[in-house]
Design an enzyme around this catalytic site. Structure first.
Site, PDB file in Angstrom:
ATOM      1  N   TYR A  21       0.827  -1.218   0.000  1.00  0.00           N
ATOM      2  CA  TYR A  21       0.000   0.000   0.000  1.00  0.00           C
ATOM      3  C   TYR A  21       0.860   1.265   0.000  1.00  0.00           C
ATOM      4  O   TYR A  21       0.578   2.217   0.740  1.00  0.00           O
ATOM      5  CB  TYR A  21      -0.946   0.019   1.209  1.00  0.00           C
ATOM      6  CG  TYR A  21      -1.736  -1.253   1.373  1.00  0.00           C
ATOM      7  CD1 TYR A  21      -2.847  -1.485   0.573  1.00  0.00           C
ATOM      8  CD2 TYR A  21      -1.361  -2.217   2.295  1.00  0.00           C
ATOM      9  CE1 TYR A  21      -3.568  -2.657   0.696  1.00  0.00           C
ATOM     10  CE2 TYR A  21      -2.076  -3.398   2.424  1.00  0.00           C
ATOM     11  CZ  TYR A  21      -3.182  -3.618   1.627  1.00  0.00           C
ATOM     12  OH  TYR A  21      -3.884  -4.769   1.746  1.00  0.00           O
ATOM     13  N   TYR A 148     -12.118  -7.428   6.583  1.00  0.00           N
ATOM     14  CA  TYR A 148     -10.954  -7.508   5.683  1.00  0.00           C
ATOM     15  C   TYR A 148     -10.673  -8.981   5.408  1.00  0.00           C
ATOM     16  O   TYR A 148     -10.564  -9.778   6.338  1.00  0.00           O
ATOM     17  CB  TYR A 148      -9.705  -6.860   6.307  1.00  0.00           C
ATOM     18  CG  TYR A 148      -8.492  -7.084   5.433  1.00  0.00           C
ATOM     19  CD1 TYR A 148      -8.270  -6.294   4.299  1.00  0.00           C
ATOM     20  CD2 TYR A 148      -7.596  -8.123   5.692  1.00  0.00           C
ATOM     21  CE1 TYR A 148      -7.185  -6.525   3.466  1.00  0.00           C
ATOM     22  CE2 TYR A 148      -6.508  -8.358   4.862  1.00  0.00           C
ATOM     23  CZ  TYR A 148      -6.314  -7.565   3.747  1.00  0.00           C
ATOM     24  OH  TYR A 148      -5.249  -7.809   2.926  1.00  0.00           O
ATOM     25  N   ASP A 250     -13.113 -16.682   8.637  1.00  0.00           N
ATOM     26  CA  ASP A 250     -11.759 -16.310   8.237  1.00  0.00           C
ATOM     27  C   ASP A 250     -10.988 -16.015   9.526  1.00  0.00           C
ATOM     28  O   ASP A 250     -11.083 -14.923  10.080  1.00  0.00           O
ATOM     29  CB  ASP A 250     -11.817 -15.082   7.319  1.00  0.00           C
ATOM     30  CG  ASP A 250     -10.443 -14.564   6.934  1.00  0.00           C
ATOM     31  OD1 ASP A 250      -9.446 -15.030   7.500  1.00  0.00           O
ATOM     32  OD2 ASP A 250     -10.386 -13.677   6.057  1.00  0.00           O
ATOM     33  N   LYS A 277      -1.378 -16.670   8.479  1.00  0.00           N
ATOM     34  CA  LYS A 277      -0.542 -15.811   9.323  1.00  0.00           C
ATOM     35  C   LYS A 277       0.279 -16.595  10.366  1.00  0.00           C
ATOM     36  O   LYS A 277       1.364 -17.048  10.033  1.00  0.00           O
ATOM     37  CB  LYS A 277      -1.393 -14.718   9.937  1.00  0.00           C
ATOM     38  CG  LYS A 277      -1.855 -13.746   8.838  1.00  0.00           C
ATOM     39  CD  LYS A 277      -2.300 -12.392   9.328  1.00  0.00           C
ATOM     40  CE  LYS A 277      -2.286 -11.385   8.192  1.00  0.00           C
ATOM     41  NZ  LYS A 277      -3.589 -10.850   7.822  1.00  0.00           N
TER      42      LYS A 277
END
Ligand SMILES: *Cc1c(COP(=O)(O)O)cnc(C)c1O
Length: 424
Positions: A21, A148, A250, A277
């Site tokens: 980003y 997200y 998620d 992760k």
């Protein structure tokens, strides 16, 4: 080893490497890491406490001897082989652990190569499942605002419309169904009930076109660091069952103890679970999608009969080996008391910030501490202030937050709280 000076490395980086980003042409500054150990990183030559766990991943900290050895031992055998038509002990061992430690019924495992890919796979599975059950018209996903789910296109489509910049991608993203964001974790029962009624109404209105509900359970992460009541999880489950939708959790960010539960799915069991992760202790990119037998059977009954996905690095042996070692290390540790200790130190340490002008909210859940401002963070200034006081943070939007490695010491936690305070 590189013979370049730090200045040369940073100069090349600035000209040629994209960062997350970040503008290529007018980049914000990056700092050089040249060592990492335990809960600390050496950044531009100074050791700082890592408040980010390299984005929820490095729960055991850096350069852990057990994890280092797992990678080295597997590399000495073979680092990668294709997963089509072949299997290997590291994949089987990881699959067995994941089936054992996740809730009963989630025992079909797809090993993907990143979190976003696992969400893509989960969504594809839900669509194929509905087709296999004779409901091809069920092709959209129901989610909540503020979520997200990753950066690939389908993941973006279920990410918050503002956070995911849906306006910019109009016409290119699948249009999903968004219900209101669940209330804050401290919400009164009547607020939870009002949210539940709104959620049920959206679900009822769209049910015939919906394949699944997909959400981050208990804590929305990169969409805004928003913990919400466990009662909402039961609403997701009831609504999914009522309308024949799959429930996809998620847990890429929340998995492996971060919220104080090994998996939030222990509270309410989904049909599909995405993990990533911290799966490999932050060593390598890998994710997993676990489903029930019912989902697997539904997919098998679809036109193709198979899951239409097979990444090149599926089941990568190095990643599997370090993931198994990381899970063993976690379960053998007193991770729950570590998370509790981190929580109480962050809760106490950050509480005074409530009184600071410009601070809207301070909240914690598990090993996560969040300070929300009433304006966007000046990321460069806040990062400079944190690093100067000995902490590595990466604020975004209006949030200064931390989710440190579980191995962080009390003294390091104090440094981290000091860094957050300086950043704020
Ligand atoms: C980070 C994250 C993803 C994406 O994972 P990547 O490995 O970055 O692709 C998806 N969902 C959630 C909840 C995440 O936190």
């Amino acid at each position: 080893m590189s013979t370049s000076t730090p200045e040369e490395l940073l100069a090349f980086d600035r000209e040629h490497l994209w960062h997350p980003y970040t503008s290529m042409t007018t980049p914000t500054p990056v700092r050089l890491v040249d060592d990492a150990d335990g809960a600390r990183l050496r950044v531009d030559g100074s050791w700082v406490v890592d408040g980010m766990s390299s984005w929820w991943a490095a729960v055991h900290g850096y350069r852990h001897p057990v994890l280092d050895r797992a990678v080295a031992d597997q590399a000495a055998r073979f680092s990668h082989v294709m997963f089509g038509g072949l299997t290997h002990e590291p994949a089987v061992a990881l699959g067995r652990r994941l089936v054992e430690i996740t809730p009963e019924g989630l025992d079909r495992v797809f090993l993907a190569d990143s979190g976003s890919v696992s969400v893509e796979v989960a969504m594809k599975m839900a669509l194929q499942y509905q087709r296999g059950r004779g409901r091809p018209g069920r092709s959209r996903f129901l989610t909540v605002l503020g979520g997200y789910h990753g950066d690939t296109f389908d993941c973006m489509s279920v990410t918050d419309p503002d956070g995911g910049m849906h306006a910019m991608w109009k016409g290119l993203l699948p249009e999903q169904v968004f219900a209101p964001q669940p209330p804050a974790q401290s919400a009164a029962p009547e607020d939870v009930a009002a949210w539940a009624a709104a959620f049920r109404a959206v679900a009822s209105e769209h049910a015939p076109e919906l394949a699944a509900i997909i959400v981050e359970p208990l804590l929305q992460g990169a969409g805004g660091m928003h913990p919400y009541p466990a009662a909402c999880l039961r609403v997701f489950r009831e609504v999914a069952d009522e309308h024949g939708l799959l429930l996809v959790f998620d847990e890429i960010a929340t998995g492996f103890g971060r919220t104080g539960h090994l998996f939030v799915s222990e509270l309410v069991t989904p049909d599909v679970l995405c993990l990533g992760k911290a799966l490999t202790g932050g060593y390598l990119s890998m994710a997993a999608v676990l489903t029930t037998d019912e989902v697997a059977r539904g997919i098998s009954a679809s036109e193709s009969g198979v899951v239409m996905h097979g990444p090149t690095f599926m089941g990568n042996p190095l990643a599997c080996a370090v993931a198994s070692a990381s899970i063993d290390l976690l379960l053998a540790s007193d991770w729950q008391s570590r998370v509790t200790r981190i929580n109480s130190r962050l809760t106490d340490g950050l509480a005074p910030l409530r009184a600071v002008p410009g601070v809207r909210d301070v909240r914690t859940i598990g090993a996560v501490g969040v300070v929300q401002l009433d304006h966007p963070v000046d990321v460069v200034a806040a990062t400079d202030a944190a690093v100067a006081s000995g902490a590595w943070l990466r604020p975004f939007r209006d949030l200064v937050y931390a989710m440190p490695p579980y191995v962080i010491s009390d003294a390091e936690l104090d440094l981290l709280v000091g860094g957050i305070t300086e950043a704020v």
